[in-house]
Design a protein around this motif. Sequence first.
Motif, PDB file in Angstrom:
ATOM      1  N   ASN A   1       0.826  -1.215   0.000  1.00  0.00           N
ATOM      2  CA  ASN A   1       0.000   0.000   0.000  1.00  0.00           C
ATOM      3  C   ASN A   1       0.850   1.251   0.000  1.00  0.00           C
ATOM      4  OD1 ASN A   1      -2.418  -1.260  -0.080  1.00  0.00           O
ATOM      5  ND2 ASN A   1      -2.641  -1.410   2.161  1.00  0.00           N
ATOM      6  N   LEU A   2       1.873   1.223   0.842  1.00  0.00           N
ATOM      7  CA  LEU A   2       2.736   2.406   0.945  1.00  0.00           C
ATOM      8  C   LEU A   2       3.448   2.683  -0.376  1.00  0.00           C
ATOM      9  CD1 LEU A   2       4.221   1.914   4.526  1.00  0.00           C
ATOM     10  CD2 LEU A   2       2.813   3.827   3.724  1.00  0.00           C
ATOM     11  N   VAL A   3       3.921   1.610  -1.018  1.00  0.00           N
ATOM     12  CA  VAL A   3       4.623   1.799  -2.290  1.00  0.00           C
ATOM     13  C   VAL A   3       3.694   2.482  -3.294  1.00  0.00           C
ATOM     14  CG1 VAL A   3       5.552   0.554  -4.285  1.00  0.00           C
ATOM     15  CG2 VAL A   3       6.275  -0.077  -1.988  1.00  0.00           C
ATOM     16  N   GLU A   4       2.382   2.113  -3.211  1.00  0.00           N
ATOM     17  CA  GLU A   4       1.443   2.683  -4.180  1.00  0.00           C
ATOM     18  C   GLU A   4       1.031   4.107  -3.828  1.00  0.00           C
ATOM     19  OE1 GLU A   4      -1.522  -0.374  -4.202  1.00  0.00           O
ATOM     20  OE2 GLU A   4      -0.191  -1.720  -5.324  1.00  0.00           O
ATOM     21  N   THR A   5       1.087   4.432  -2.531  1.00  0.00           N
ATOM     22  CA  THR A   5       0.543   5.725  -2.132  1.00  0.00           C
ATOM     23  C   THR A   5       1.578   6.720  -1.640  1.00  0.00           C
ATOM     24  OG1 THR A   5       0.192   4.837   0.080  1.00  0.00           O
ATOM     25  CG2 THR A   5      -1.695   4.735  -1.427  1.00  0.00           C
ATOM     26  N   ASN A   6       2.736   6.223  -1.246  1.00  0.00           N
ATOM     27  CA  ASN A   6       3.711   7.119  -0.625  1.00  0.00           C
ATOM     28  C   ASN A   6       5.014   7.116  -1.434  1.00  0.00           C
ATOM     29  OD1 ASN A   6       5.808   8.114   0.949  1.00  0.00           O
ATOM     30  ND2 ASN A   6       4.843   7.469   2.882  1.00  0.00           N
ATOM     31  N   PRO A   7       5.264   8.195  -2.187  1.00  0.00           N
ATOM     32  CA  PRO A   7       6.431   8.233  -3.078  1.00  0.00           C
ATOM     33  C   PRO A   7       7.740   8.032  -2.329  1.00  0.00           C
ATOM     34  CG  PRO A   7       5.046  10.189  -3.343  1.00  0.00           C
ATOM     35  CD  PRO A   7       4.481   9.442  -2.204  1.00  0.00           C
ATOM     36  N   ASP A   8       7.763   8.455  -1.076  1.00  0.00           N
ATOM     37  CA  ASP A   8       8.961   8.291  -0.268  1.00  0.00           C
ATOM     38  C   ASP A   8       9.329   6.811  -0.116  1.00  0.00           C
ATOM     39  OD1 ASP A   8      10.436  10.323   0.688  1.00  0.00           O
ATOM     40  OD2 ASP A   8       9.995   9.822   2.794  1.00  0.00           O
ATOM     41  N   VAL A   9       8.328   6.048   0.314  1.00  0.00           N
ATOM     42  CA  VAL A   9       8.557   4.612   0.512  1.00  0.00           C
ATOM     43  C   VAL A   9       8.831   3.941  -0.827  1.00  0.00           C
ATOM     44  CG1 VAL A   9       7.526   2.445   1.302  1.00  0.00           C
ATOM     45  CG2 VAL A   9       7.152   4.547   2.600  1.00  0.00           C
ATOM     46  N   ALA A  10       8.080   4.365  -1.855  1.00  0.00           N
ATOM     47  CA  ALA A  10       8.312   3.779  -3.183  1.00  0.00           C
ATOM     48  C   ALA A  10       9.763   3.987  -3.594  1.00  0.00           C
ATOM     49  CB  ALA A  10       7.365   4.404  -4.204  1.00  0.00           C
ATOM     50  N   GLY A  11      10.293   5.165  -3.296  1.00  0.00           N
ATOM     51  CA  GLY A  11      11.677   5.473  -3.642  1.00  0.00           C
ATOM     52  C   GLY A  11      12.655   4.590  -2.884  1.00  0.00           C
ATOM     53  N   GLN A  12      12.339   4.375  -1.592  1.00  0.00           N
ATOM     54  CA  GLN A  12      13.228   3.531  -0.780  1.00  0.00           C
ATOM     55  C   GLN A  12      13.281   2.110  -1.342  1.00  0.00           C
ATOM     56  OE1 GLN A  12      11.856   3.762   3.321  1.00  0.00           O
ATOM     57  NE2 GLN A  12      11.805   5.988   3.246  1.00  0.00           N
ATOM     58  N   VAL A  13      12.096   1.583  -1.634  1.00  0.00           N
ATOM     59  CA  VAL A  13      12.035   0.208  -2.148  1.00  0.00           C
ATOM     60  C   VAL A  13      12.791   0.107  -3.469  1.00  0.00           C
ATOM     61  CG1 VAL A  13      10.486  -1.544  -3.108  1.00  0.00           C
ATOM     62  CG2 VAL A  13       9.922  -0.434  -0.940  1.00  0.00           C
ATOM     63  N   LYS A  14      12.605   1.136  -4.285  1.00  0.00           N
ATOM     64  CA  LYS A  14      13.275   1.108  -5.582  1.00  0.00           C
ATOM     65  C   LYS A  14      14.798   1.116  -5.422  1.00  0.00           C
ATOM     66  CE  LYS A  14      12.836   3.143 -10.096  1.00  0.00           C
ATOM     67  NZ  LYS A  14      12.895   4.467 -10.653  1.00  0.00           N
ATOM     68  N   ALA A  15      15.251   1.962  -4.485  1.00  0.00           N
ATOM     69  CA  ALA A  15      16.703   2.049  -4.273  1.00  0.00           C
ATOM     70  C   ALA A  15      17.256   0.697  -3.810  1.00  0.00           C
ATOM     71  CB  ALA A  15      17.007   3.116  -3.224  1.00  0.00           C
ATOM     72  N   ILE A  16      16.506   0.040  -2.921  1.00  0.00           N
ATOM     73  CA  ILE A  16      16.990  -1.263  -2.431  1.00  0.00           C
ATOM     74  C   ILE A  16      16.980  -2.284  -3.570  1.00  0.00           C
ATOM     75  CG2 ILE A  16      16.522  -3.161  -0.830  1.00  0.00           C
ATOM     76  CD1 ILE A  16      15.288  -1.012   1.046  1.00  0.00           C
ATOM     77  N   GLU A  17      15.926  -2.238  -4.386  1.00  0.00           N
ATOM     78  CA  GLU A  17      15.861  -3.197  -5.501  1.00  0.00           C
ATOM     79  C   GLU A  17      16.999  -2.966  -6.491  1.00  0.00           C
ATOM     80  OE1 GLU A  17      11.723  -2.834  -6.699  1.00  0.00           O
ATOM     81  OE2 GLU A  17      11.321  -4.808  -5.809  1.00  0.00           O
ATOM     82  N   GLN A  18      17.372  -1.713  -6.658  1.00  0.00           N
ATOM     83  CA  GLN A  18      18.500  -1.440  -7.559  1.00  0.00           C
ATOM     84  C   GLN A  18      19.788  -2.053  -7.010  1.00  0.00           C
ATOM     85  OE1 GLN A  18      18.182   2.761  -8.036  1.00  0.00           O
ATOM     86  NE2 GLN A  18      16.911   2.581  -9.879  1.00  0.00           N
ATOM     87  N   GLN A  19      19.931  -1.944  -5.690  1.00  0.00           N
ATOM     88  CA  GLN A  19      21.105  -2.567  -5.057  1.00  0.00           C
ATOM     89  C   GLN A  19      21.104  -4.070  -5.290  1.00  0.00           C
ATOM     90  OE1 GLN A  19      22.273  -2.208  -1.017  1.00  0.00           O
ATOM     91  NE2 GLN A  19      21.698  -0.052  -0.939  1.00  0.00           N
ATOM     92  N   LEU A  20      19.899  -4.657  -5.189  1.00  0.00           N
ATOM     93  CA  LEU A  20      19.800  -6.107  -5.369  1.00  0.00           C
ATOM     94  C   LEU A  20      20.181  -6.502  -6.792  1.00  0.00           C
ATOM     95  CD1 LEU A  20      16.473  -6.905  -3.481  1.00  0.00           C
ATOM     96  CD2 LEU A  20      18.767  -7.654  -2.868  1.00  0.00           C
ATOM     97  N   ASP A  21      19.743  -5.714  -7.734  1.00  0.00           N
ATOM     98  CA  ASP A  21      20.068  -6.017  -9.136  1.00  0.00           C
ATOM     99  C   ASP A  21      21.553  -5.898  -9.401  1.00  0.00           C
ATOM    100  OD1 ASP A  21      17.609  -6.676  -9.945  1.00  0.00           O
ATOM    101  OD2 ASP A  21      17.045  -4.666 -10.619  1.00  0.00           O
ATOM    102  N   ALA A  22      22.151  -4.923  -8.683  1.00  0.00           N
ATOM    103  CA  ALA A  22      23.566  -4.663  -8.945  1.00  0.00           C
ATOM    104  C   ALA A  22      24.458  -5.713  -8.295  1.00  0.00           C
ATOM    105  CB  ALA A  22      23.932  -3.277  -8.434  1.00  0.00           C
ATOM    106  N   SER A  23      23.948  -6.344  -7.214  1.00  0.00           N
ATOM    107  CA  SER A  23      24.844  -7.241  -6.469  1.00  0.00           C
ATOM    108  C   SER A  23      24.994  -8.585  -7.155  1.00  0.00           C
ATOM    109  CB  SER A  23      24.343  -7.450  -5.052  1.00  0.00           C
ATOM    110  OG  SER A  23      23.096  -8.085  -5.068  1.00  0.00           O
TER     111      SER A  23
END
Length: 465
Positions: free
Chosen positions: A443-465
């Motif tokens: 829900n937060l990812v869909e409604t809160n750009p802040d949290v969406a940004g955090q999740v995205k940043a972590i996922e980018q780290q996962l892709d890079a590792s």
Amino acid sequence: MSAAATYQRSDPFDPAIAPRLDPGVWHRVLTHVRLTHPTLNRTWFESLEPRQLENGVIHVTCDSLAQLNFLSGQCQQPFNSAAQAVTNRLSVVMFHCPQLRAGGVMDLAGEGGWAPGDGAMPLSPDYAFENFITGPGNSLAHAAAVAVSDNPGSAYNPLFLHGGVGLGKTHLLQAICQRLLDSRPDLKILYLSCDAFINQFMNAVQSGDMNNFRYRYRHADVLVIDDIHFLKGRERTQEELFHTFNTLYQQKKQIILSADAPPNEVPELEDRLVSRFNWGLVAPIEKPCFDTRVAILRTKAKLRGLELSDEIIQYVAGRIDTNTRELEGAITKIQGLALISNQGQGGDEIDLALARRALGDNGQPDDPKRITIEAIIDAVVRYYGVKVSDLHSKKRNRSVAFPRQICMYLSRRHTRYSLEEVGGYFGGRDHTTVLHGVRTVKNLVETNPDVAGQVKAIEQQLDAS
Ligand code: ADP
Ligand code: MG
């Protein structure tokens, strides 16, 4: 081999009295094993010495204890079946090694040595220095391992190897043991997994047999323990290891350890152990680079008597960059498919198309880029600056609970674990708690750009590792 001289002339497999097996028959036995169990095949099978005796027993001598372990541990049934198929009789194959004293006790530890099965790990002949490829990621670890085998107790003490899974820690530890077995048969080598150490310690505590346990470990000349990170949270075992370490170290006995992280980063390891593990040499093993992967693939294929063209080797090395175990898995797949497709036998080459098919059209074998829970935790811990132990704990304050929920959400998105499994992973929570966490983050990812940004940043780290 000098130890052969210790045989009594009455030994059933004494070459002087046992008739040789017809080489043609033995050749057919080997061929049968190769065809039915291609992945077991090793080029050194050629040097096995078969002797035929009455009663349908084929006695076979091999060159080293490690070979013996491999043969009796993994090849017994395949060889028995092959012998039966070839001779049409109820034959069995018995393996021997002149280095092994009569009586059948694996004499790694000298007097009071262990018998196979009492927790000590078997050595594999594949894991010798000769089969270890060095590259920028592992040359220090390799050089240190060689130095320690040449000068146990004085080169580097302790030697601590660390690296991710499948990168060659066990291989190097076993190579040290095998070289020492050959060059210093007088030494009492204790080589075991951390699990075996823990189990033996707990058994000793339960049966009140601590004296024996202590005697055994504190009288080793070389103590080798693999995967020491399993000591995590095992306070009493850690304390025992601490005292064992001190006794051995003071007597200049060699201690060799491996773990998935350097001493300071192994979670829940007592400080005094951490500091001792840092006394000697701490050597990392990193992922192999492309050239090293190529060389490893060549060695592994050769070891199994498999002909792979440069084109295929380069293709596999380019495709798989995770760890060496995955490289081996790729060889097994190619070998398996070649066998059922009737390729690569009798001189014809395995073609690249087959290799591609063996590794799957749409990606890599077993998808080595797959994201693991460990990687997720790692990324979340770094991003939010929380402790791994907090994520696993029952703590419920928001600074811990929110990153934990992010972990749950990402685990469900990127791994195949069920709600229950994810719950079990994070402090034994039940599936409704996990579901709640996943939904909250979603829900937060869909409604809160802040949290969406955090999740995205972590996922980018996962892709890079
Ligand atoms: P770890 O104990 O670090 O998880 P292993 O020692 O079991 O890894 O290695 C996994 C597989 O990769 C083994 O078959 C091992 O022989 C092989 N391997 C790892 N590194 C090398 C290397 N540098 N050269 C040849 N084989 C290697
Ligand atoms: Mg290992």
